[in-house]
Motif scaffolding. Structure first.
Motif, mmCIF file in Angstrom:
data_model
loop_
_atom_site.group_PDB
_atom_site.id
_atom_site.type_symbol
_atom_site.label_atom_id
_atom_site.label_comp_id
_atom_site.label_asym_id
_atom_site.label_seq_id
_atom_site.Cartn_x
_atom_site.Cartn_y
_atom_site.Cartn_z
ATOM 1 N N GLU A 86 0.829 -1.203 0.000
ATOM 2 C CA GLU A 86 0.000 0.000 0.000
ATOM 3 C C GLU A 86 0.863 1.252 0.000
ATOM 4 N N ASN A 151 0.305 6.504 -1.031
ATOM 5 C CA ASN A 151 0.297 5.132 -1.534
ATOM 6 C C ASN A 151 1.211 5.009 -2.749
ATOM 7 N N VAL A 158 -1.982 6.740 2.979
ATOM 8 C CA VAL A 158 -2.147 5.503 3.750
ATOM 9 C C VAL A 158 -1.874 5.830 5.211
#
Length: 417
Positions: A86, A151, A158
Motif C-alpha cells: 500500500e 500510496n 495511507v
C-alpha cells in the motif's frame, strides 16, 4: 463556432494475464515479455510466474502489478512492514538487501555504459542498516487528520501507526502527534531526532496558522521547531533546523564521509571547493586536515548553519551562490581561491552547468562527486572525461534500503599531460 472536440476516452486495459519474469528493471520491478511488449511488474522477481494486472499501457510498454504468484523465487523474503503493497515507500522489501544493493550497482553500471564512460569494477558498496535507519521522516496529513504516507500511485494517503525504517523515537513521537497534535491546516509535517536525542517537529506544507499552532504545541512537548538541531558528521559538528535537509541515514552518512576522505586523500596543502555544500555536512570534516575550504550553496539558512559549526574558522568560508545560474568564473569568492579539489553534491538534476565550466578552474586536480541519481551522475561524468578527467573510482551507497533510490560516489582525477 463552439469547439466540439472531446477528450479521448481512456483506453480499456487488457484483462489480467500470466507472465514469466525474466529480469529486473533499474527500479527493482520485474520485467517480462507479453505479445511482443515489455511488461514491468511491481512485486515480481526473476524466475517467478505471476498474474499481472495492468495499470498503464501504451504501444511499447505495459506496467502493472503482480496480483497472484503461481511460482515464487527462492530469493523472495517476507516483507517486515504491515503496509507493504500500500505505502509507496519501501517497495523492495520482498527483495533481500544484498540483492537490492546488487540491483542498484547494476543500474549504476548500466548508466555508465549508456553514457560510454569507461570504468573499472565498482568499489565495495556502503550498506549498513536495513531497518530503523531514518532519523527524520515527512508524513502526509489528510483532510480528516489522518497521518501517514502516500500510496504507491501517490494519489491517496495511507494512515500508519508506525514505520519500520524510522528510529524508534520517531515512532514514539508519531503516536503522540496523532493523539494530541493540532493538525488542522497541516498537509505535511516532519519529525526528526538529532544526534543528542533532541526531537524536532515542523510543518513542511500547511497554512500559516497551522505552522504556528504546531510549533507552539511541539515546544510544550519539549521538542524544537525553530532552533537548530545538532549532528556529528565523521567528527565534525553540523547544524540543521527541523524541516531542513540532512542525510537521513546517519551511519551511512558517516561511512560516506570517511570514504570521501580516503578517496580524496588530501593534506594540509589542499584547498577544497565544496559546491552544493548544504550545511557543510561533507566538507566540514576536512577542516582540520586541509589548508582552506570554500563552500557554495543557494540556501541562506544552510549557509548560516555551516558557519555556526565549531569547525568553521578563518580558513573555512561558506557563501550563498546559485550554481545553476552563475558560471563558476563569475562567482567572486572562487576567483582568488585556487582550489585543488572539488566536492560536488548536487540535487537530483545533477551538476551539468558546473562540470561544463570545470576547465575554468585550472588548479583543480581531483573531483569527488556524490550523487542521488545515477543517470545525471553518468551524464556529468561523461562530460568530464571528454575534458581532461579520468574516472578513478565509483560505487554505490545504500542510503535508503528497501527503496528504489540510488546514491553513489565517484572520484575523478585530472589526466596527466
Amino acid at each position: 463556432m463552439r469547439n466540439s472536440r472531446r477528450s479521448p476516452k481512456k483506453a480499456n486495459l487488457p484483462a489480467p494475464f500470466e507472465l514469466t519474469i525474466d529480469r529486473y528493471s533499474h527500479d527493482g520491478r520485474g520485467i517480462g515479455i507479453h505479445q511482443g511488449r515489455v511488461v514491468m511488474v511491481s512485486n515480481a522477481m526473476p524466475g517467478e510466474q505471476v498474474q499481472v494486472k495492468l495499470e498503464q499501457a501504451n504501444t511499447k510498454l505495459w506496467q502493472g502489478k503482480a496480483v497472484k504468484h503461481f511460482t515464487q523465487s527462492d530469493r523472495r523474503q517476507q516483507p517486515t512492514c504491515q503496509y507493504y503493497g500500500e505505502c509507496g515507500g519501501c517497495v523492495l522489501q520482498h527483495v533481500p538487501v544484498s540483492d537490492q544493493v546488487a540491483l542498484k550497482q547494476s543500474a549504476l553500471e548500466d548508466h555508465l555504459r549508456r553514457n560510454k564512460v569507461p570504468h573499472d569494477a565498482l568499489a565495495e558498496p556502503i550498506s549498513i542498516e536495513k531497518v530503523a535507519y531514518r532519523h527524520r521522516a515527512r508524513f502526509q496529513v489528510s483532510k480528516k487528520g489522518e497521518v501517514g504516507f502516500f500510496n504507491v500511485k501517490g494519489n491517496r494517503i495511507v494512515p500508519i501507526s508506525q514505520c519500520a525504517v524510522v528510529v524508534p523515537a520517531i515512532n514514539d513521537a508519531l503516536i503522540i502527534v496523532k493523539r494530541e497534535a493540532p493538525l488542522e491546516g497541516v498537509k505535511q509535517l516532519e519529525l526528526v531526532i538529532d544526534d543528542t536525542d533532541q526531537l524536532g517537529i515542523s510543518v513542511v506544507e500547511g497554512s500559516g496558522a497551522s505552522k504556528s499552532a504546531l510549533a507552539q504545541w511541539g515546544e510544550q512537548q519539549g521538542w524544537v521547531s525553530q532552533a537548530p538541531l545538532q549532528y556529528r558528521s565523521a567528527g565534525a559538528q553540523t547544524w540543521a533546523k527541523p524541516g531542513s535537509f540532512t542525510q537521513v541515514n546517519r551511519r551511512v552518512n558517516t561511512a560516506m564521509i570517511e570514504q570521501a576522505k580516503a578517496w580524496l586523500d588530501l593534506d594540509v596543502s589542499d584547498r577544497v571547493l565544496d559546491l552544493f555544500c548544504g550545511n557543510g555536512n561533507v566538507s566540514l570534516p576536512f577542516a582540520k586536515n586541509v589548508e582552506a575550504i570554500l563552500g557554495l550553496e543557494a540556501n541562506q539558512e544552510a549557509i548560516d548553519m555551516a558557519m555556526n559549526s565549531e569547525q568553521a574558522n578563518q580558513q573555512t568560508r561558506y557563501c550563498v551562490a546559485n550554481l545553476f545560474t552563475s558560471p563558476l568564473k563569475d562567482i567572486p569568492e572562487i576567483a582568488q581561491f585556487n582550489p585543488t579539489a572539488v566536492i560536488l553534491d548536487p540535487p537530483r538534476a545533477g551538476a551539468e552547468a558546473v562540470v561544463k565550466n570545470m576547465n575554468t578552474l585550472p588548479t583543480v586536480q581531483k573531483i569527488l562527486y556524490i550523487s542521488c541519481d545515477p543517470a545525471t551522475l553518468a551524464r556529468d561524468i561523461a562530460e568530464l572525461i571528454h575534458d581532461k578527467w579520468h574516472l578513478r573510482k565509483v560505487g554505490v551507497m545504500d542510503m535508503f534500503p528497501h527503496t528504489r533510490h540510488i546514491e553513489s560516489m565517484a572520484l575523478l582525477e585530472k589526466k596527466k599531460k
